[in-house]
Design a protein around this motif. Structure first.
Motif, PDB file in Angstrom:
ATOM      1  N   VAL A   1       0.853  -1.196   0.000  1.00 44.01           N
ATOM      2  CA  VAL A   1       0.000   0.000   0.000  1.00 44.01           C
ATOM      3  C   VAL A   1       0.889   1.245   0.000  1.00 44.01           C
ATOM      4  O   VAL A   1       1.679   1.459   0.916  1.00 44.01           O
ATOM      5  N   MET A   2       0.752   2.049  -1.053  1.00 44.53           N
ATOM      6  CA  MET A   2       1.509   3.296  -1.198  1.00 44.53           C
ATOM      7  C   MET A   2       0.558   4.477  -1.019  1.00 44.53           C
ATOM      8  O   MET A   2      -0.496   4.525  -1.659  1.00 44.53           O
ATOM      9  N   ILE A   3       0.928   5.410  -0.150  1.00 51.89           N
ATOM     10  CA  ILE A   3       0.125   6.621   0.049  1.00 51.89           C
ATOM     11  C   ILE A   3       0.883   7.817  -0.514  1.00 51.89           C
ATOM     12  O   ILE A   3       2.079   7.982  -0.253  1.00 51.89           O
ATOM     13  N   VAL A   4       0.182   8.623  -1.302  1.00 49.07           N
ATOM     14  CA  VAL A   4       0.752   9.862  -1.848  1.00 49.07           C
ATOM     15  C   VAL A   4       0.076  11.039  -1.149  1.00 49.07           C
ATOM     16  O   VAL A   4      -1.148  11.201  -1.250  1.00 49.07           O
ATOM     17  N   LYS A   5       0.867  11.831  -0.404  1.00 50.27           N
ATOM     18  CA  LYS A   5       0.334  13.032   0.246  1.00 50.27           C
ATOM     19  C   LYS A   5       0.551  14.198  -0.713  1.00 50.27           C
ATOM     20  O   LYS A   5       1.638  14.779  -0.794  1.00 50.27           O
ATOM     21  N   ALA A   6      -0.499  14.534  -1.450  1.00 50.30           N
ATOM     22  CA  ALA A   6      -0.369  15.551  -2.503  1.00 50.30           C
ATOM     23  C   ALA A   6      -0.022  16.930  -1.951  1.00 50.30           C
ATOM     24  O   ALA A   6       0.582  17.756  -2.640  1.00 50.30           O
ATOM     25  N   SER A   7      -0.367  17.197  -0.678  1.00 48.87           N
ATOM     26  CA  SER A   7      -0.079  18.522  -0.100  1.00 48.87           C
ATOM     27  C   SER A   7       1.425  18.728   0.120  1.00 48.87           C
ATOM     28  O   SER A   7       1.875  19.848   0.347  1.00 48.87           O
ATOM     29  N   ASN A   8       2.209  17.637   0.047  1.00 46.41           N
ATOM     30  CA  ASN A   8       3.672  17.745   0.182  1.00 46.41           C
ATOM     31  C   ASN A   8       4.383  17.772  -1.178  1.00 46.41           C
ATOM     32  O   ASN A   8       5.609  17.729  -1.244  1.00 46.41           O
ATOM     33  N   HIS A   9       3.585  17.799  -2.244  1.00 49.06           N
ATOM     34  CA  HIS A   9       4.166  17.770  -3.597  1.00 49.06           C
ATOM     35  C   HIS A   9       4.108  19.159  -4.235  1.00 49.06           C
ATOM     36  O   HIS A   9       3.107  19.868  -4.123  1.00 49.06           O
ATOM     37  N   TYR A  10       5.183  19.506  -4.918  1.00 40.71           N
ATOM     38  CA  TYR A  10       5.227  20.739  -5.716  1.00 40.71           C
ATOM     39  C   TYR A  10       5.739  20.379  -7.099  1.00 40.71           C
ATOM     40  O   TYR A  10       6.645  19.540  -7.220  1.00 40.71           O
ATOM     41  N   PRO A  11       5.169  20.956  -8.155  1.00 41.61           N
ATOM     42  CA  PRO A  11       5.605  20.592  -9.519  1.00 41.61           C
ATOM     43  C   PRO A  11       7.119  20.690  -9.669  1.00 41.61           C
ATOM     44  O   PRO A  11       7.740  21.662  -9.234  1.00 41.61           O
ATOM     45  N   SER A  12       7.675  19.663 -10.291  1.00 36.71           N
ATOM     46  CA  SER A  12       9.133  19.590 -10.448  1.00 36.71           C
ATOM     47  C   SER A  12       9.592  20.394 -11.662  1.00 36.71           C
ATOM     48  O   SER A  12       8.970  20.338 -12.726  1.00 36.71           O
ATOM     49  N   LYS A  13      10.702  21.131 -11.479  1.00 33.13           N
ATOM     50  CA  LYS A  13      11.300  21.841 -12.623  1.00 33.13           C
ATOM     51  C   LYS A  13      12.185  20.890 -13.421  1.00 33.13           C
ATOM     52  O   LYS A  13      12.563  21.181 -14.546  1.00 33.13           O
ATOM     53  N   ASP A  14      12.527  19.759 -12.809  1.00 32.98           N
ATOM     54  CA  ASP A  14      13.416  18.776 -13.432  1.00 32.98           C
ATOM     55  C   ASP A  14      12.613  17.520 -13.775  1.00 32.98           C
ATOM     56  O   ASP A  14      12.526  16.580 -12.993  1.00 32.98           O
ATOM     57  N   GLN A  15      11.983  17.524 -14.964  1.00 33.12           N
ATOM     58  CA  GLN A  15      11.116  16.401 -15.351  1.00 33.12           C
ATOM     59  C   GLN A  15      11.864  15.064 -15.466  1.00 33.12           C
ATOM     60  O   GLN A  15      11.343  14.038 -15.048  1.00 33.12           O
ATOM     61  N   PRO A  16      13.090  15.051 -16.044  1.00 30.49           N
ATOM     62  CA  PRO A  16      13.810  13.755 -16.089  1.00 30.49           C
ATOM     63  C   PRO A  16      14.016  13.164 -14.689  1.00 30.49           C
ATOM     64  O   PRO A  16      13.874  11.959 -14.486  1.00 30.49           O
ATOM     65  N   GLN A  17      14.333  14.033 -13.714  1.00 26.54           N
ATOM     66  CA  GLN A  17      14.510  13.528 -12.344  1.00 26.54           C
ATOM     67  C   GLN A  17      13.183  13.025 -11.781  1.00 26.54           C
ATOM     68  O   GLN A  17      13.137  12.005 -11.094  1.00 26.54           O
ATOM     69  N   PHE A  18      12.094  13.742 -12.080  1.00 25.09           N
ATOM     70  CA  PHE A  18      10.792  13.311 -11.573  1.00 25.09           C
ATOM     71  C   PHE A  18      10.427  11.932 -12.132  1.00 25.09           C
ATOM     72  O   PHE A  18       9.893  11.080 -11.417  1.00 25.09           O
ATOM     73  N   LYS A  19      10.740  11.710 -13.404  1.00 24.81           N
ATOM     74  CA  LYS A  19      10.451  10.396 -14.002  1.00 24.81           C
ATOM     75  C   LYS A  19      11.280   9.298 -13.331  1.00 24.81           C
ATOM     76  O   LYS A  19      10.800   8.186 -13.107  1.00 24.81           O
ATOM     77  N   LYS A  20      12.526   9.620 -12.993  1.00 23.31           N
ATOM     78  CA  LYS A  20      13.354   8.658 -12.255  1.00 23.31           C
ATOM     79  C   LYS A  20      12.731   8.351 -10.890  1.00 23.31           C
ATOM     80  O   LYS A  20      12.751   7.212 -10.421  1.00 23.31           O
ATOM     81  N   PHE A  21      12.178   9.395 -10.275  1.00 23.85           N
ATOM     82  CA  PHE A  21      11.534   9.218  -8.974  1.00 23.85           C
ATOM     83  C   PHE A  21      10.332   8.278  -9.085  1.00 23.85           C
ATOM     84  O   PHE A  21      10.124   7.417  -8.230  1.00 23.85           O
ATOM     85  N   VAL A  22       9.545   8.440 -10.143  1.00 21.00           N
ATOM     86  CA  VAL A  22       8.384   7.565 -10.357  1.00 21.00           C
ATOM     87  C   VAL A  22       8.836   6.104 -10.454  1.00 21.00           C
ATOM     88  O   VAL A  22       8.246   5.207  -9.839  1.00 21.00           O
ATOM     89  N   VAL A  23       9.910   5.871 -11.198  1.00 18.51           N
ATOM     90  CA  VAL A  23      10.431   4.501 -11.340  1.00 18.51           C
ATOM     91  C   VAL A  23      10.972   3.994 -10.004  1.00 18.51           C
ATOM     92  O   VAL A  23      10.710   2.855  -9.607  1.00 18.51           O
ATOM     93  N   HIS A  24      11.701   4.854  -9.293  1.00 14.68           N
ATOM     94  CA  HIS A  24      12.255   4.474  -7.985  1.00 14.68           C
ATOM     95  C   HIS A  24      11.140   4.023  -7.046  1.00 14.68           C
ATOM     96  O   HIS A  24      11.225   2.964  -6.409  1.00 14.68           O
ATOM     97  N   LEU A  25      10.080   4.834  -6.975  1.00 15.78           N
ATOM     98  CA  LEU A  25       9.034   4.506  -6.004  1.00 15.78           C
ATOM     99  C   LEU A  25       8.218   3.288  -6.444  1.00 15.78           C
ATOM    100  O   LEU A  25       7.891   2.428  -5.617  1.00 15.78           O
ATOM    101  N   LEU A  26       7.901   3.180  -7.735  1.00 16.04           N
ATOM    102  CA  LEU A  26       7.122   2.021  -8.193  1.00 16.04           C
ATOM    103  C   LEU A  26       7.910   0.730  -8.015  1.00 16.04           C
ATOM    104  O   LEU A  26       7.367  -0.287  -7.560  1.00 16.04           O
ATOM    105  N   ASP A  27       9.205   0.758  -8.364  1.00 13.79           N
ATOM    106  CA  ASP A  27      10.045  -0.438  -8.180  1.00 13.79           C
ATOM    107  C   ASP A  27      10.083  -0.858  -6.716  1.00 13.79           C
ATOM    108  O   ASP A  27       9.968  -2.040  -6.381  1.00 13.79           O
ATOM    109  N   LYS A  28      10.257   0.121  -5.828  1.00 13.40           N
ATOM    110  CA  LYS A  28      10.388  -0.207  -4.401  1.00 13.40           C
ATOM    111  C   LYS A  28       9.066  -0.695  -3.812  1.00 13.40           C
ATOM    112  O   LYS A  28       9.039  -1.652  -3.031  1.00 13.40           O
ATOM    113  N   VAL A  29       7.976  -0.037  -4.199  1.00  7.90           N
ATOM    114  CA  VAL A  29       6.659  -0.453  -3.692  1.00  7.90           C
ATOM    115  C   VAL A  29       6.361  -1.889  -4.131  1.00  7.90           C
ATOM    116  O   VAL A  29       5.957  -2.726  -3.319  1.00  7.90           O
ATOM    117  N   ILE A  30       6.578  -2.179  -5.403  1.00  8.55           N
ATOM    118  CA  ILE A  30       6.304  -3.534  -5.909  1.00  8.55           C
ATOM    119  C   ILE A  30       7.212  -4.555  -5.223  1.00  8.55           C
ATOM    120  O   ILE A  30       6.755  -5.623  -4.790  1.00  8.55           O
TER     121      ILE A  30
END
Length: 243
Positions: free
Chosen positions: A91-120
């Protein structure tokens, strides 16, 4: 697996070979996810699988995205990994109030992969079977306009659809404010029908009770009606996998 499914699986493996790739290192449960995502069409499933392997080799050359590459995103403490639901899904919880749009999209995409890999991976029982699924909870409580990031939501769902087929079991959206309804309508246009069907917008007490029943009080934080505390994803240590 019935005879027809076995035949489709064999056809898919042959198609992958014809496309110059291999399924050798992957078990049937992994391949079945690609088949299901492409309506049991062996050709389309094979193309999707080959595309995924190419993407994985170029985007995740180490086999994982290390924390050191996504420090800024982790420091925001917006992703929490709560353990396993009643039926054994992380179970992964995303607290949207702690998120701010990223200026670095390539890094944000890496973050998505990091979190999905770890959660799975947190759902593996010693080693990967290939059919593990996750439950996502998007909490929109106390979000303001500065937290709104349609692009981030679209990226997350598109990655799930293209590179993590059939990994999402359910996505619950909690505390949706009125001004977010139009944003969600726009985001949902980018979702495949099968993905949209897995999204549950919890909007009344009855739906909240069902959400608690389905996920389980043991892993949900107290503010969601459970008994647990929030556990930031970077504070979760995963055991090494068996060979």
């Amino acid at each position: 697996m019935d005879q027809n499914q076995q035949l489709k699986l064999t056809q898919m493996k042959n198609c992958v070979q014809k496309l110059g790739s291999s399924t050798e290192k992957y078990g049937d449960p992994t391949l079945e996810r690609f088949l299901i995502a492409r309506s049991m069409d062996p050709n389309k499933a094979a193309k999707m699988f080959v595309s995924w392997r190419k993407w994985r080799a170029s985007f995740v050359p180490l086999g994982f995205i290390p924390e050191s590459q996504v420090v800024d995103q982790l420091e925001a403490k917006k992703i929490y990994l709560q353990g396993l639901s009643k039926d054994g899904c992380p179970v992964m919880i995303v607290k949207a109030s702690n998120h701010y749009p990223s200026k670095d999209q390539p890094q944000f995409k890496k973050f998505v992969v990091h979190l999905l890999d770890k959660v799975i991976a947190s759902g593996f029982k010693g080693k990967e079977i290939g059919n593990e699924k996750l439950i996502g909870v998007l909490d929109l409580d106390q979000i303001g306009y500065k937290n709104i990031d349609a692009r981030a939501l679209i990226t997350g769902f598109q990655f799930l659809q293209a590179y993590y087929p059939e990994r999402l079991k359910k996505c619950y959206i909690l505390n949706m404010p009125w001004f977010f309804v139009s944003i969600w309508k726009m985001v949902s246009r980018f979702l495949e029908k099968a993905t949209l069907e897995k999204v549950v917008i919890v909007s009344n007490e009855e739906e909240k009770e069902q959400f608690i029943r389905e996920v389980g009080e043991d892993v949900l934080p107290e503010e969601f009606g459970g008994h647990a505390k929030f556990v930031a994803i970077q504070d979760v240590a995963l055991p090494p996998l068996e060979d």
